[in-house]
Enzyme design. Structure first.
Site, PDB file in Angstrom:
ATOM      1  N   PRO B 317       0.770  -1.225   0.000  1.00  0.00           N
ATOM      2  CA  PRO B 317       0.000   0.000   0.000  1.00  0.00           C
ATOM      3  C   PRO B 317       0.810   1.287   0.000  1.00  0.00           C
ATOM      4  O   PRO B 317       0.288   2.338   0.267  1.00  0.00           O
ATOM      5  CB  PRO B 317      -0.787  -0.106   1.309  1.00  0.00           C
ATOM      6  CG  PRO B 317       0.147  -0.834   2.213  1.00  0.00           C
ATOM      7  CD  PRO B 317       0.953  -1.755   1.363  1.00  0.00           C
ATOM      8  N   GLY B 318       2.103   1.206  -0.276  1.00  0.00           N
ATOM      9  CA  GLY B 318       2.835   2.437  -0.499  1.00  0.00           C
ATOM     10  C   GLY B 318       3.760   2.881   0.605  1.00  0.00           C
ATOM     11  O   GLY B 318       4.300   3.966   0.550  1.00  0.00           O
ATOM     12  N   ASP B 365       1.594  -6.231 -14.653  1.00  0.00           N
ATOM     13  CA  ASP B 365       2.125  -7.478 -14.137  1.00  0.00           C
ATOM     14  C   ASP B 365       3.635  -7.304 -14.080  1.00  0.00           C
ATOM     15  O   ASP B 365       4.276  -7.026 -15.082  1.00  0.00           O
ATOM     16  CB  ASP B 365       1.751  -8.611 -15.097  1.00  0.00           C
ATOM     17  CG  ASP B 365       2.220  -9.960 -14.591  1.00  0.00           C
ATOM     18  OD1 ASP B 365       1.814 -10.979 -15.160  1.00  0.00           O
ATOM     19  OD2 ASP B 365       3.013  -9.998 -13.623  1.00  0.00           O
ATOM     20  N   CYS B 441       9.367 -10.869   3.025  1.00  0.00           N
ATOM     21  CA  CYS B 441       9.083 -10.974   4.449  1.00  0.00           C
ATOM     22  C   CYS B 441       8.961 -12.441   4.824  1.00  0.00           C
ATOM     23  O   CYS B 441       8.041 -12.835   5.530  1.00  0.00           O
ATOM     24  CB  CYS B 441       7.813 -10.210   4.803  1.00  0.00           C
ATOM     25  SG  CYS B 441       6.401 -10.700   3.829  1.00  0.00           S
TER      26      CYS B 441
END
Lengths: 181, 600
Positions: B317-318, B365, B441
């Site tokens: 989300p930035g 993509d 992560c």
């Protein structure tokens, strides 16, 4: 992404002038780099020229946003400013209103500013002028329209509206559902 | 009672020492034992036992210094010892001995009784110590399969499983001496895996994977830490505020916070907050962003410069995109890409809120970006979509939803994304070549070192120091795999070591556009896929066969070939296929050095 037409440009500048007065020119002729306005799907974006060149290589279907969105054109051609333009509005704002901490949250929920919550106001604000709302710590909270001119505000009763709410930063939390972005 | 030796009782009580020996003896019968002990403890030899008797009497008398003096039959043996302090060694033993010979019997007897009591106590203590040692060195009995069958009929309380886990860890720590003779190490490890999976709620294959990476005791720490939340962290948006000012305005609202760490100038750790941190006016006006400490590391490693052209391939989300923008001081251009438009809405919102003016948001993509923007970018950040094995503390459903197959599918996607990113890098950027950071992560080797190693083979790149000294270096070997030595420059972060989410960061520099196995690319891909399949198969077979002979199966020949080709970063020798061997110095020499180089 396309440049604005004459009509669209005029509408846009008229709207901006309500808040910024003559400083609108400063938005185009900036000291560091020339900026321009571009339209993507009825939304107006304010970007530097170099950014525009970089964005030209992205296909239309895939491009979501460039730079800063100022607002949106409605279907009937009227232009509506979004909260995302607040930075520029507050930079060049002519008329400002400061709000007491107690009614900060109320404004952030979308309510109008009543005289109870008014702390300060610039002099000589005409009625229905575009106004930027600040908190006492000088954080820009949003913008709106002055319900009364400054002199008349003094004679208002405490529950009367001083600023009619148009947009506030609380919309960053509320706006994702409203298809703001 | 505690009449200490060396107590400086006034010497003027010499006269009073003759007083009430009998009474005091009864009173001080308790005191005797303590002073006996104390006198024993302070290493008085048995020769001075008589003097110690005298000392006791002295002690007891000193305690009762206010009682009236009177003389009696004990005058004969009671002598004033005014100049004698108990801690001085200049006792007149001889004097005492002579006078006290006759009457010693009484006192001596008593002291001997006490001595015997002491000895008895000591013996008991020794016996108990021996018993506890025995108990602790008692061999832990690992339940056999039959016993485990029985266990299935009853509900085993977690405390029992936990104590079994700890016993197994104890056995594994000193396997030679603590094992049962007929049981193998792998049986203990298998039981540990089953118990841990049940205790913490994981799929057993995930737990097995962790044990193979971390080792038994560290796995316990890892799963334990993954059950607890990491501290809430915010990042100051330096485009709009300074950390000091933000900290003070948040503290005015009642939030208690601390600077995050010495490696971050913008991070703040929230200890406690009466107001929702995601809804303060400071948040809404873009003064800070909620971001975990681990997510700040890849951007710090990338260190984008103002004026760069940057691509963030999985931007939503930035959080990282906005950090990049703030490091670039809103100068330059950032293309924030993500596959899904719904998630990109949040990116757009955050860009506006935080005052980022140089962002271009799009929804390509990522795998196709290599073809769309070839050789375009100065810096690229690829925070690849992964299985999330490092952020289990935030999403516990990962424990049961991710399988090893999912992890491998992710690995395949990540390899494609990484190659596309390398193609999009501009190797002539700033005379040094474009730089990118690959991060996930996850803590799995499939998604981290393996992906980076694959890219080393397929493109002309090199791994450079990530610049994050506080992480652990990446694995250079794992099971039968051997990675390029420069993979040690990548960094791993763990929740149980760094109190951050599990993370992996690799910094890569593009050297040139050449692709070593250009003509064979599709074949190579097939090979890699085949090998991946074989690995999965071998994995299954290992599991089944291990129980039979108690030893891990030796690697198959195919994987041995893989080992050799993965050891060096140069492509496998293809001279026999008639390809002209490149003797260009640019090609050969840097590569050979690279095989030995450890840093840039």
């Amino acid at each position: 992404m396309r440049p604005l037409t004459e009509d669209e440009t005029r509408t846009l500048f008229m709207k901006l002038t309500e808040y910024m007065g003559k400083s609108v020119e400063r938005m185009i002729n900036r000291s560091d780099e020339r900026h321009c306005f571009r339209l993507i799907k009825d939304r107006v974006y304010y970007i530097s020229e170099s950014l525009m060149k970089a964005a030209n290589s992205v296909r239309r279907e895939d491009l979501l946003h460039v730079g800063v969105c100022l607002g949106k054109f409605s279907k009937s051609g009227k232009f509506r400013l979004h909260i995302t333009s607040l930075e520029f509005l507050s930079q060049y704002a002519k008329y400002k209103v400061w709000v007491k901490p107690s009614s900060e949250m109320s404004f952030l929920y979308g309510n109008h500013v009543s005289k109870n919550g008014l702390a300060r106001m610039t002099e000589n604000t005409p009625q229905y002028a575009g106004v930027v709302v600040y908190s006492m710590s000088d954080i820009a909270l949003g913008f709106g329209v002055a319900a009364q001119s400054t002199e008349h505000c003094q004679s208002l009763d405490p529950t009367g509206n001083v600023v009619l709410h148009q947009s506030d930063i609380g919309e960053y939390l509320r706006g994702i559902e409203d298809d703001m972005f | 009672m505690g009449q200490r030796r060396g107590s400086s009782a006034p010497k003027g009580k010499a006269r009073q020492k003759k007083s009430e020996p009998e009474e005091e003896r009864k009173i001080s019968s308790e005191e005797e034992s303590s002073s006996e002990e104390s006198s024993d403890n302070t290493e008085e030899s048995e020769d001075e036992e008589e003097s110690s008797d005298g000392n006791e009497a002295e002690d007891s008398e000193k305690g009762n210094s206010k009682t009236p003096l009177f003389s009696d039959e004990n005058v004969a043996w009671l002598k004033p010892k005014k100049s004698k302090l108990l801690d001085s060694e200049e006792e007149d033993d001889d004097d005492e001995d002579d006078d006290m010979d006759e009457e010693e019997l009484e006192v001596e007897r008593q002291s001997k009784l006490l001595d015997m009591e002491m000895e008895a106590e000591q013996e008991e203590a020794d016996a108990e110590m021996r018993r506890t040692i025995e108990q602790e060195t008692e061999i832990f009995h690992l339940p056999t399969e039959d016993e485990l069958e029985q266990e299935k009929n009853r509900v085993v309380p977690p405390s029992e499983i936990r104590s079994r886990v700890e016993s197994i860890l104890g056995v594994l720590a000193d396997f030679k001496s603590r094992r049962e003779h007929n049981r193998s190490r792998s049986e203990y490890v298998d039981q540990l895996i089953i118990d841990l999976s049940e205790l913490y709620g994981y799929l057993p294959e995930l737990m097995e994977y962790f044990v193979s990476m971390f080792g038994p005791s560290e796995t316990l720490e890892f799963v334990d830490a993954s059950d607890r939340p990491r501290p809430l962290v915010i990042r100051t948006n330096t485009l709009k505020a300074r950390r000091k000012d933000l900290a003070s305005s948040l503290m005015k609202r009642g939030v208690s916070l601390d600077p995050l760490a010495n490696w971050s100038k913008v991070g703040l750790k929230i200890i406690e907050s009466p107001v929702p941190i995601g809804a303060t006016p400071e948040y809404l006006s873009g003064h800070y962003m909620l971001q975990s400490a681990a997510s700040m590391c890849p951007v710090l490693s990338l260190s984008p410069q103002p004026g760069d052209k940057v691509l963030d391939m999985s931007a939503a989300p930035g959080g990282k995109t906005s950090y990049i923008a703030q490091l670039m001081r809103n100068k330059g251009a950032i293309i924030a890409n993500d596959l899904k438009p719904e998630r990109q809405k949040a990116t757009v919102a955050n860009m506006h809120r935080l005052g980022v003016k140089i962002a271009i948001t799009c929804t390509h993509d990522g795998r196709k970006l290599g073809k769309k923007f070839p050789r375009t970018f100065d810096r690229i950040l690829l925070d690849a979509p992964c299985s999330g094995l490092g952020v289990i503390s935030r999403d516990p459903s990962v424990k049961v939803q991710r399988t090893i197959l999912d992890v491998q599918k992710n690995s395949h996607l990540q390899k494609e994304l990484l190659l596309a990113a390398i193609d999009a890098l501009n190797h002539k950027s700033k005379k040094s070549g474009g730089i990118m950071v690959y991060s996930t992560c996850s803590v799995s080797v499939y998604e981290n070192e393996e992906v980076v190693n694959y890219a080393l083979q397929k493109r002309h790149i090199k791994i450079i120091d990530a610049g994050l000294d506080f992480g652990k270096p990446g694995f250079v070997r794992y099971k039968h795999q051997r990675f390029h030595p420069s993979v040690a420059l990548t960094r791993r972060f763990y929740p149980h070591v760094h109190n951050m989410d599990g993370f992996f960061v690799a910094k890569i520099q593009k050297l040139s556009d050449r692709k070593p196995e250009d003509s064979l690319e599709p074949q190579e891909k097939q090979e890699i896929d085949d090998e991946a399949e074989k690995e999965v198969k071998a994995h299954e077979e290992n599991k089944q066969k291990r129980k039979a002979d108690g030893k891990p199966i030796h690697i198959k020949e195919n994987s041995k070939k893989k080992v050799r080709s993965e050891h060096l970063s140069i492509p496998p020798k293809k001279q026999n296929q008639g390809k002209k061997k490149k003797t260009n110095a640019k090609v050969t020499k840097p590569r050979r050095h690279r095989a030995q180089a450890t840093d840039v």
